[in-house]
Design a protein around this motif. Structure first.
Motif, short mmCIF file in Angstrom:
data_model
loop_
_atom_site.label_atom_id
_atom_site.label_comp_id
_atom_site.label_asym_id
_atom_site.label_seq_id
_atom_site.Cartn_x
_atom_site.Cartn_y
_atom_site.Cartn_z
N ALA A 24 0.85 -1.20 0.00
CA ALA A 24 0.00 0.00 0.00
C ALA A 24 0.88 1.25 0.00
O ALA A 24 2.03 1.22 0.46
N GLY A 25 0.34 2.34 -0.50
CA GLY A 25 1.09 3.59 -0.51
C GLY A 25 1.55 3.99 0.87
O GLY A 25 2.67 4.52 1.05
N SER A 26 0.72 3.73 1.88
CA SER A 26 1.09 4.08 3.25
C SER A 26 2.26 3.24 3.75
O SER A 26 2.97 3.65 4.67
N ASP A 27 2.48 2.06 3.16
CA ASP A 27 3.62 1.22 3.53
C ASP A 27 4.91 1.70 2.87
O ASP A 27 6.00 1.44 3.38
N LEU A 28 4.78 2.37 1.74
CA LEU A 28 5.95 2.76 0.94
C LEU A 28 6.40 4.19 1.18
O LEU A 28 7.58 4.51 0.96
N ILE A 29 5.48 5.05 1.60
CA ILE A 29 5.75 6.48 1.50
C ILE A 29 6.96 6.93 2.31
O ILE A 29 7.78 7.73 1.83
N ASP A 30 7.13 6.46 3.54
CA ASP A 30 8.25 6.94 4.34
C ASP A 30 9.59 6.51 3.74
O ASP A 30 10.54 7.31 3.71
N ALA A 31 9.67 5.28 3.26
CA ALA A 31 10.92 4.82 2.62
C ALA A 31 11.20 5.62 1.36
O ALA A 31 12.37 5.96 1.07
N LEU A 32 10.17 5.94 0.59
CA LEU A 32 10.37 6.73 -0.62
C LEU A 32 10.77 8.16 -0.30
O LEU A 32 11.61 8.75 -0.99
N LEU A 33 10.21 8.73 0.75
CA LEU A 33 10.62 10.07 1.15
C LEU A 33 12.04 10.07 1.68
O LEU A 33 12.79 11.04 1.48
N ASP A 34 12.45 8.99 2.35
CA ASP A 34 13.86 8.85 2.76
C ASP A 34 14.76 8.87 1.54
O ASP A 34 15.81 9.55 1.53
N ARG A 35 14.38 8.13 0.50
CA ARG A 35 15.18 8.09 -0.72
C ARG A 35 15.20 9.47 -1.40
O ARG A 35 16.22 9.87 -1.96
N ALA A 36 14.07 10.17 -1.35
CA ALA A 36 14.01 11.50 -1.95
C ALA A 36 14.93 12.46 -1.21
O ALA A 36 15.60 13.31 -1.84
N GLU A 37 14.97 12.35 0.11
CA GLU A 37 15.90 13.17 0.90
C GLU A 37 17.33 12.91 0.47
O GLU A 37 18.11 13.85 0.25
N ALA A 38 17.69 11.63 0.38
CA ALA A 38 19.07 11.26 0.05
C ALA A 38 19.46 11.71 -1.35
O ALA A 38 20.61 12.07 -1.61
N ALA A 39 18.48 11.70 -2.27
CA ALA A 39 18.76 12.07 -3.66
C ALA A 39 18.61 13.57 -3.90
O ALA A 39 18.87 14.05 -5.01
N HIS A 40 18.18 14.32 -2.88
CA HIS A 40 17.98 15.77 -2.98
C HIS A 40 17.00 16.13 -4.08
O HIS A 40 17.18 17.14 -4.79
N VAL A 41 15.95 15.33 -4.22
CA VAL A 41 14.92 15.65 -5.20
C VAL A 41 13.76 16.35 -4.49
O VAL A 41 13.60 16.27 -3.27
N SER A 42 12.94 17.02 -5.28
CA SER A 42 11.86 17.84 -4.76
C SER A 42 10.54 17.09 -4.84
O SER A 42 10.20 16.50 -5.87
N VAL A 43 9.78 17.12 -3.73
CA VAL A 43 8.53 16.37 -3.63
C VAL A 43 7.36 17.34 -3.45
O VAL A 43 7.45 18.29 -2.66
N GLY A 44 6.29 17.10 -4.18
CA GLY A 44 5.08 17.89 -4.03
C GLY A 44 3.91 17.01 -3.65
O GLY A 44 3.94 15.78 -3.85
N PHE A 45 2.86 17.63 -3.10
CA PHE A 45 1.68 16.90 -2.64
C PHE A 45 0.43 17.52 -3.27
O PHE A 45 0.19 18.71 -3.12
N LEU A 46 -0.34 16.69 -3.94
CA LEU A 46 -1.58 17.13 -4.59
C LEU A 46 -2.75 16.37 -4.00
O LEU A 46 -2.78 15.14 -4.04
N GLY A 47 -3.72 17.10 -3.45
CA GLY A 47 -4.90 16.47 -2.89
C GLY A 47 -4.90 16.50 -1.38
O GLY A 47 -3.88 16.75 -0.73
#
Length: 279
Positions: free
Chosen positions: A101-124
């Motif tokens: 589920a997205g809720s199972d993945l989101i924190d790990a993906l945000l960790d990866r986004a932090e490490a990669a210095h990419v920009s994340v947006g939220f819609l909805g």
């Protein structure tokens, strides 16, 4: 059964493509696309009975199938979410597949986004949820680059000009990864139509994840999730919003899923080997 990538196998359940992949492999495949501008954007969807209702064969072929193939605007990674989907995949392949589920993945993906210095947006999600998210997110992901958050109302999402303006604004803010929380089927349809215009390389169709991250909605306890009863937990929390989905749409989608299992097993037996088409 057809191979999608080196780590992913795809089959069809209830008329919907489903990618069978492990947790670490999913996180790796998704995060590898964060900075990949050479390919179509990657859309990530959670496949459950609600998805089959909207995009599969649950209404006698009257659903709205998402596009596939090289000409499609978005490349979809369709992850096992609901317990019935996982059970069907297990019956066909004789192997256990995790529910992602997205809720199972989101924190790990945000960790990866932090490490990669990419920009994340939220819609909805509501304005209230976005205010809460702005307070809580720095605590959990202090180095995360947030491109922005957008909380359009339904009239904007159903208006082509307004949605194009939202997509352009997301692009102007340099969003690499967009978490799209509009609910099914709106979020997947919005990603297909407007996702490429946002400039995001990855678009996560993750439903209520903004509410979970903000602490506005509680996730089901582990024992509830382990018994496949998240739907009952969420129904108890939001009965007015979810009653029709779980009590009316869900049963017909489940029957559609069940009807798809036996033919898939027969095709698998006919082929006689893993890694070749069964669905």
């Amino acid at each position: 059964m057809t191979a999608r990538t080196d780590t992913t196998t795809r089959l069809r359940l209830g008329g919907v493509p489903v990618d069978l992949i492990r947790l670490d492999e999913a996180i790796g495949e998704i995060s590898a696309r964060f900075t990949d501008a050479s390919r179509r954007p990657l859309g990530v969807a959670s496949i459950n009975l609600d998805h089959i209702h909207h995009f599969g064969d649950a209404r006698g072929g009257a659903g709205q199938p998402l596009h596939s193939g090289e000409a499609a605007p978005v490349e979809w990674l369709n992850l096992v979410d609901g317990a019935p989907i996982a059970a069907a995949a297990r019956r066909i392949t004789r192997a256990d597949w995790p529910r992602l589920a997205g809720s199972d993945l989101i924190d790990a993906l945000l960790d990866r986004a932090e490490a990669a210095h990419v920009s994340v947006g939220f819609l909805g999600g509501s304005h209230e949820a976005h205010d809460m998210l702005a307070q809580r997110l720095p605590e959990r992901h202090p180095a995360l680059r947030v491109a922005g958050s957008w909380s359009p109302d339904r009239s904007e999402l159903t208006d082509d000009d307004a949605s194009l303006q939202i997509a352009e604004d997301i692009s102007v803010h340099g969003t690499d990864v967009l978490v799209v929380c509009l609910g099914k089927p709106r979020q997947e349809l919005w990603i297909e139509r407007y996702g490429p215009r946002t400039g995001a390389h990855v678009l996560l169709a993750f439903g209520a994840v903004v509410d979970f991250l903000a602490g506005r909605v509680s996730r089901a306890p582990g024992w509830v999730a382990g018994h496949g009863l998240e739907w009952a937990w969420r129904l108890a929390l939001e009965p007015r919003r979810l009653a029709h989905r779980y009590l009316v749409d869900g049963p017909s989608a489940y029957l559609t899923l069940r009807r798809s299992i036996a033919p898939a097993i027969e095709r698998r037996r006919a082929v006689g080997a893993e890694g070749r088409a069964v669905g």
